[in-house]
Design an enzyme around this catalytic site. Sequence first.
Site, mmCIF file in Angstrom:
data_model
loop_
_atom_site.group_PDB
_atom_site.id
_atom_site.type_symbol
_atom_site.label_atom_id
_atom_site.label_comp_id
_atom_site.label_asym_id
_atom_site.label_seq_id
_atom_site.Cartn_x
_atom_site.Cartn_y
_atom_site.Cartn_z
ATOM 1 N N ARG A 35 46.346 31.333 19.158
ATOM 2 C CA ARG A 35 45.537 30.307 18.490
ATOM 3 C C ARG A 35 46.008 28.899 18.878
ATOM 4 N NH1 ARG A 35 44.412 32.752 12.437
ATOM 5 N NH2 ARG A 35 42.554 33.866 13.050
ATOM 6 N N LYS A 202 38.379 49.628 5.373
ATOM 7 C CA LYS A 202 37.287 49.968 4.450
ATOM 8 C C LYS A 202 35.900 49.800 5.048
ATOM 9 C CE LYS A 202 39.721 48.884 0.222
ATOM 10 N NZ LYS A 202 39.928 47.834 -0.766
ATOM 11 N N GLY A 355 41.873 39.759 13.540
ATOM 12 C CA GLY A 355 43.307 39.511 13.715
ATOM 13 C C GLY A 355 44.087 40.784 13.993
ATOM 14 N N GLY A 378 37.523 37.089 10.360
ATOM 15 C CA GLY A 378 36.391 36.949 9.437
ATOM 16 C C GLY A 378 35.225 36.214 10.078
HETATM 17 P P1 AMP Z 1 40.706 45.726 8.241
HETATM 18 O O1 AMP Z 1 41.366 44.529 7.662
HETATM 19 O O2 AMP Z 1 39.604 46.278 7.379
HETATM 20 O O3 AMP Z 1 40.312 45.581 9.681
HETATM 21 O O4 AMP Z 1 41.788 46.886 8.201
HETATM 22 C C1 AMP Z 1 42.965 46.859 8.927
HETATM 23 C C2 AMP Z 1 43.943 47.746 8.237
HETATM 24 O O5 AMP Z 1 43.416 49.047 8.150
HETATM 25 C C3 AMP Z 1 45.258 47.882 8.937
HETATM 26 O O6 AMP Z 1 46.235 47.241 8.152
HETATM 27 C C4 AMP Z 1 45.504 49.379 8.982
HETATM 28 O O7 AMP Z 1 46.801 49.748 8.591
HETATM 29 C C5 AMP Z 1 44.496 49.915 7.994
HETATM 30 N N1 AMP Z 1 44.107 51.304 8.284
HETATM 31 C C6 AMP Z 1 43.631 51.793 9.433
HETATM 32 N N2 AMP Z 1 43.467 53.112 9.360
HETATM 33 C C7 AMP Z 1 43.849 53.495 8.123
HETATM 34 C C8 AMP Z 1 43.914 54.749 7.438
HETATM 35 N N3 AMP Z 1 43.539 55.887 8.031
HETATM 36 N N4 AMP Z 1 44.357 54.756 6.172
HETATM 37 C C9 AMP Z 1 44.732 53.602 5.572
HETATM 38 N N5 AMP Z 1 44.695 52.388 6.163
HETATM 39 C C10 AMP Z 1 44.253 52.329 7.423
#
Ligand code: AMP
Length: 397
Positions: A35, A202, A355, A378
């Site tokens: 960045r 999620k 990120g 984001g």
């Molecule tokens: P996001 O911010 O939604 O892109 O999510 C990123 C996060 O998702 C990372 O910190 C990962 O550790 C978490 N993540 C990825 N796969 C899994 C999983 N199977 N179970 C729990 N957390 C996960």
Amino acid sequence: MNTLKDINIDNKTVFIRCDFNVPKDDDGNITDDRRIRGALQSIRYCLDRDCKVILASHYERPEPGVYEEKYSLKAVVTRLHTLLKLASDIQLASDVVGEDAQSKAKNLQAGEVLVLENLRYEAGETQNDSAFAKELASMVDVYINDAFGACHRAHASIDAMARLFPKEQRAAGFLLNKEVNFFEKTLANPIRPFVAVVGGSKVSGKLEALRQLLDKVDKVIIGGGMAFTFLKAKGYEIGNSLVEDDLLDEARTIMIKARKKGVKFYLPVDVIVAPEFSDTVPAKYVASQEIPEGWMGLDIGPASSRLFRTVLGDAQTIIWNGPMGVYEMDKYAKGSSKMSHNIADSNGTTIVGGGDTADVALRAGDVEEMTFVSTGGGASLNLIEGKKLPGIEALKA
Ligand code: AMP
């Protein structure tokens, strides 16, 4: 939207809103300075035109008014100085619009750089406060926004401040312009096959992006925690894996929509499961249909990596947002780093947003192999969702 090149900045005092919100390790060392490097082009352009350059950024989320060392831009200034290779020092004001910032701004000479302290030390920043915006604006002649990663937030230095300047005195910096162009052009006119790889924790965080992508892409690959909501929606047992039960219907609707539209939809065929959310417990590979009761899926398995590699084989455009597993733990990082390698190996246009996803590509040593790695998580997601970004709207107003 004007860009830096469209306006006259010669000899002026220029404010550049940067996104210096870079990750640091526990010892306070900057672990990824992309960045900061991303902002160099705009800064150099201004310095070459004998401008007095005032830089501002937020850094994480300090309590307004509480000046704590860990939220200071000090380390950023040191790195910026190294990268800019300036003969003169870069000054760091000890406040944002206070006495020190005002006096340093007044004494700034052409070709010099002053960095204001963390914008979020002032409560007015996140409140999009017009009085605070006016104080910032009073120090400069020209407003430049180069903080793509912060453009999805209507904060004072992004929104209210931009609106205080006439069109010929405000513009997008080079980084912001490049980011917006890349996403808009790719999404509007992708070379096909166009594949979206979506992962992360999620479904809820990426639901709108998924819906929008279904109208544009030829294939969708789902990994990460969000895959389990889709697997459960298909009737699989997912044990204690991450799931959003309230989105099961939504997940089914997405899969039906994909089928109707002829969009190929891929879920992991195998996963790594563990009895706890930990990397010190024994873990094992199982088919997605065989997740044992009480265990949780923490990464995609090797068969999924091979399947996804084949799916990506003919892709001409790939957009990737979200890791395939809990990549922060080495034990569950393989699925994400293999995905990174697979995408980096593609001959198509490859765009990495978010990120965490950029962090995966960096750890995998693939950043240079990607066509474009966005500096905004984001913000890039909002662009994919077709949302208007406050920072860009303010520049266009
Ligand atoms: P996001 O911010 O939604 O892109 O999510 C990123 C996060 O998702 C990372 O910190 C990962 O550790 C978490 N993540 C990825 N796969 C899994 C999983 N199977 N179970 C729990 N957390 C996960």
